[in-house]
Design a protein around this motif. Structure first.
Motif, PDB file in Angstrom:
ATOM      1  N   GLN A   1       0.836  -1.213   0.000  1.00  0.00           N
ATOM      2  CA  GLN A   1       0.000   0.000   0.000  1.00  0.00           C
ATOM      3  C   GLN A   1       0.862   1.251   0.000  1.00  0.00           C
ATOM      4  N   GLU A   2       1.909   1.222   0.824  1.00  0.00           N
ATOM      5  CA  GLU A   2       2.796   2.384   0.887  1.00  0.00           C
ATOM      6  C   GLU A   2       3.411   2.659  -0.493  1.00  0.00           C
ATOM      7  N   ASP A   3       3.822   1.586  -1.172  1.00  0.00           N
ATOM      8  CA  ASP A   3       4.483   1.754  -2.466  1.00  0.00           C
ATOM      9  C   ASP A   3       3.523   2.285  -3.533  1.00  0.00           C
ATOM     10  N   VAL A   4       2.306   1.776  -3.562  1.00  0.00           N
ATOM     11  CA  VAL A   4       1.345   2.245  -4.576  1.00  0.00           C
ATOM     12  C   VAL A   4       1.053   3.724  -4.344  1.00  0.00           C
ATOM     13  N   ARG A   5       0.865   4.092  -3.078  1.00  0.00           N
ATOM     14  CA  ARG A   5       0.591   5.492  -2.749  1.00  0.00           C
ATOM     15  C   ARG A   5       1.769   6.380  -3.113  1.00  0.00           C
ATOM     16  N   TRP A   6       2.957   5.890  -2.779  1.00  0.00           N
ATOM     17  CA  TRP A   6       4.154   6.682  -3.073  1.00  0.00           C
ATOM     18  C   TRP A   6       4.291   6.918  -4.579  1.00  0.00           C
TER      19      TRP A   6
ATOM     20  N   GLY B   1       2.089   7.525  -6.449  1.00  0.00           N
ATOM     21  CA  GLY B   1       1.184   8.627  -6.791  1.00  0.00           C
ATOM     22  C   GLY B   1      -0.218   8.184  -7.162  1.00  0.00           C
TER      23      GLY B   1
ATOM     24  N   ASP C   1      -4.124   6.371  -6.236  1.00  0.00           N
ATOM     25  CA  ASP C   1      -5.112   6.387  -5.165  1.00  0.00           C
ATOM     26  C   ASP C   1      -6.239   5.422  -5.527  1.00  0.00           C
ATOM     27  N   TRP C   2      -6.463   4.452  -4.676  1.00  0.00           N
ATOM     28  CA  TRP C   2      -7.525   3.484  -4.950  1.00  0.00           C
ATOM     29  C   TRP C   2      -8.846   3.885  -4.274  1.00  0.00           C
TER      30      TRP C   2
ATOM     31  N   LEU D   1     -10.030  -0.860  -1.696  1.00  0.00           N
ATOM     32  CA  LEU D   1      -8.942  -1.773  -1.342  1.00  0.00           C
ATOM     33  C   LEU D   1      -9.598  -3.095  -0.958  1.00  0.00           C
TER      34      LEU D   1
END
Ligand code: ATP
Ligand code: MG
Length: 568
Positions: free
Chosen positions: A96-101, A103, A105-106, A110
């Motif tokens: 989750q941290e990596d997807v957000r980083w 850029g 947004d789901w 989730l």
């Protein structure tokens, strides 16, 4: 005559950047034209939480979320957590941290395949009822043996013709935990003579008395990927289920399940996975690197994981640019890691402030510069971007320069410092080397005696003299100490592979330099801050930094300067 307003749909024509045109967008454009999914575009990124995400996953993330963004659709994140033995919450967090980083947004979408265990179970009962699934008592080896090969058809399981009642009863008891691991499976009843091995009565459920990271001990039967994936896509109303090429042979099965169940049918589309030179990409191998102590962890700056790239100093923008640049296709290929590095340089060139840092310091004493005098000289933060302004750097009698910027016996066209030669100090003065101090024992050069020409101050009116070379420096009394970690490729060969892939691990992929000297302004820099060290490359502050102890990672070298310095 008044024409009717076109019906409003969720999806809209995409942003048509030329590098984004690809076969998947053509399929979607066609589907929008024929209104196949009511004008919707809904993708998903389905990681298995059994490791950290790598740059290959980033390609898939940028693709799926990029389609949703450009078509004004949606993209879900779904953890494909059907295998309780290999999955951990640590991975769920990091993903989750990596997807957000990166850029993306789901929103509130989730999901976990494990959320659907009850529904998948109900779907299985429906197939049993239709006579399209059966409980099989063959063990794993026997199933393999009965499956046949690419050239030989398989044989029917002796349990294939069980009655619906018997299948219901046994499947129920499988769920209740009456049977040991591996003793029975639920299989789809398709065609043991199919040329496609995936269609030879594939397994849907296996017995596994294991604790799941989310469902605990509720289940002792777990769905296979093939059984869980398409039905999860369907439950989420995915329109385009994008996966890598190795699943092309699974597509007939994906379609078969949905058709037999008579539920909503997304479309599976396959693309070629990312392979990159000097890189291993499978999570299994990355785990071996971590567990074998070949790297410091999943986020080691040499790892191709997103967390490794982040720690190394990569920007999310550079990774997204990379994904755009390499595009998507249906044929396997290997991308040169230099393409990724170039995307990073392009980005950092625009945003990283320039500073001066000396990695291998050599002391310089300016004999004609007054002791105790300090001048604050003006330096440009980024010539590519005026808005980044200027700063001052202190200049004084004792400086450090790069050891490599001095040669006692200079080769031809060496425009840096040597006995009797002149060089410009960046943002400062022209100096001349008038003496060399050596270590009595080793004979190594330990100090240079120089003079400066006061009329050559950079930016001043009287500065008219020019010399060929300019080098960087820091003031000894003002410099901040730092540790600098230089990274090289993790592998010695461009395509590490095969059984012995670990033999090509580069033993000198990490070089640690202590006692580096950086300009004083860097004393207050924070982890993840990025800089260009003039003439040396891009660097970022490592997470290991604390208080006085500043650690920099070399993110990437400059396009050619480093090579030039090393060779000359
Ligand atoms: P690995 O082979 O590295 O273990 P995986 O395919 O098992 O990866 P998943 O967590 O199942 O890993 O992958 C999640 C998504 O990322 C899938 O849709 C998969 O197709 C995609 N993906 C994985 N590796 C790559 C890659 N190298 N290039 C592009 N997409 C990838
Ligand atoms: Mg997988």
């Amino acid at each position: 005559m008044k024409t009717a307003e076109p019906k409003k749909t969720q999806a809209q024509p995409p942003v048509e950047l030329p590098e984004r045109r690809n076969f998947i967008r053509e399929i979607i454009n066609d589907d929008l034209r024929t209104n196949k999914y009511g004008g919707r575009v809904h993708t998903r990124f389905p990681p298995e939480p059994n490791g950290y995400l790598h740059i290959g996953h980033a390609k898939s993330i940028c693709l799926n979320f990029g389609l949703a963004r450009d078509y004004h659709g949606l993209c879900n994140v779904r953890f494909d957590d059907t295998n309780p033995t290999k999955e951990e919450s640590e991975y769920v967090e990091s993903i989750q941290e990596d997807v957000r980083w990166l850029g993306f947004d789901w929103g509130d979408r989730l999901y976990y395949a494990s959320d659907y265990f009850e529904k998948l179970h109900a779907f299985a009962l429906a197939l049993i009822e239709k006579g399209k699934a059966f409980v099989c008592d063959l063990n794993a080896d026997q199933i393999r043996e009965y499956r046949g090969t690419l050239t030989e058809p398989g044989r029917d399981s002796p349990y294939r013709d069980r009655t619906v009642e018997e299948n219901f009863d046994l499947f129920n008891r499988m769920r209740k935990g009456e049977f040991p691991d591996g003793s029975r499976t639920l299989r789809a009843k398709i065609d043991m003579a199919s040329p496609n091995l995936n269609m030879r009565d594939p397994v849907m459920y296996r017995i596994l008395h294991a604790t799941h990271h989310r469902t605990g001990d509720t289940w002792c039967i777990y769905p296979t990927y093939d059984w869980a994936h398409g039905q999860s896509d369907s439950l989420e109303q995915i329109t385009h289920s994008i996966c890598t090429l190795e699943f092309a042979d699974h597509r007939p099965l994906y379609d078969w399940f949905l058709k037999e169940l008579g539920i909503y049918r997304p479309q599976q589309i396959e693309f070629a996975r990312l392979n990159m030179t000097y890189t291993v990409m499978s999570k299994r191998r990355l785990l071996e690197l971590v567990e074998g102590g070949h790297v410091g962890g999943w986020d080691d700056p040499r790892m191709p994981t997103i967390s490794g790239l982040r720690r190394r100093g990569y920007t999310p923008e550079s990774i997204r640019t990379f994904a755009d640049r390499i595009g998507v296709s249906r044929s396997e290929s290997t991308v040169d890691v230099a393409v990724l590095e170039d995307c990073l340089r392009d980005d950092l060139n625009k945003r990283a402030p320039r500073v001066m840092a000396v990695l291998r310091p050599l002391k310089v004493v300016i004999e004609n510069y007054p002791d105790g005098k300090v001048e604050e000289l003006s330096a440009v933060n980024n010539p590519e971007d005026e808005t980044m302004g200027k700063r001052t750097v202190p200049f004084s009698r004792v400086l450090y320069i790069e050891h490599d910027d001095f040669r006692e016996d200079p080769p031809k066209k060496y425009f840096r410092l040597s006995p009797g030669a002149e060089v410009r100090l960046r943002y400062a003065y022209i100096i001349k080397c008038v003496g060399v101090v050596k270590d009595q024992q080793s004979g190594g050069v330990v100090e240079l005696r120089c003079t400066y020409d006061p009329q050559t101050k950079s930016g001043s009116a009287e500065n008219i003299r020019k010399v060929k070379g300019t080098i960087h420096w820091v003031s000894a009394a003002h410099a901040t100490d730092a540790e600098v970690r230089l990274y090289d490729r993790l592998f010695n060969v461009s395509e590490p592979g095969g059984e012995n892939w670990k033999d090509s691990i580069n033993p000198s992929s990490l070089q640690i330099l202590k006692g580096c000297k950086v300009e004083p302004g860097l004393a207050s820099s924070k982890p993840q801050e990025r800089f260009q060290f003039e003439r040396l490359g891009y660097f970022c502050v490592d997470n290991d930094s604390s208080g006085e102890h500043i650690v920099f990672n070399r993110t990437v070298t400059l396009r050619d300067t480093w090579a030039k310095i090393e060779k000359s």
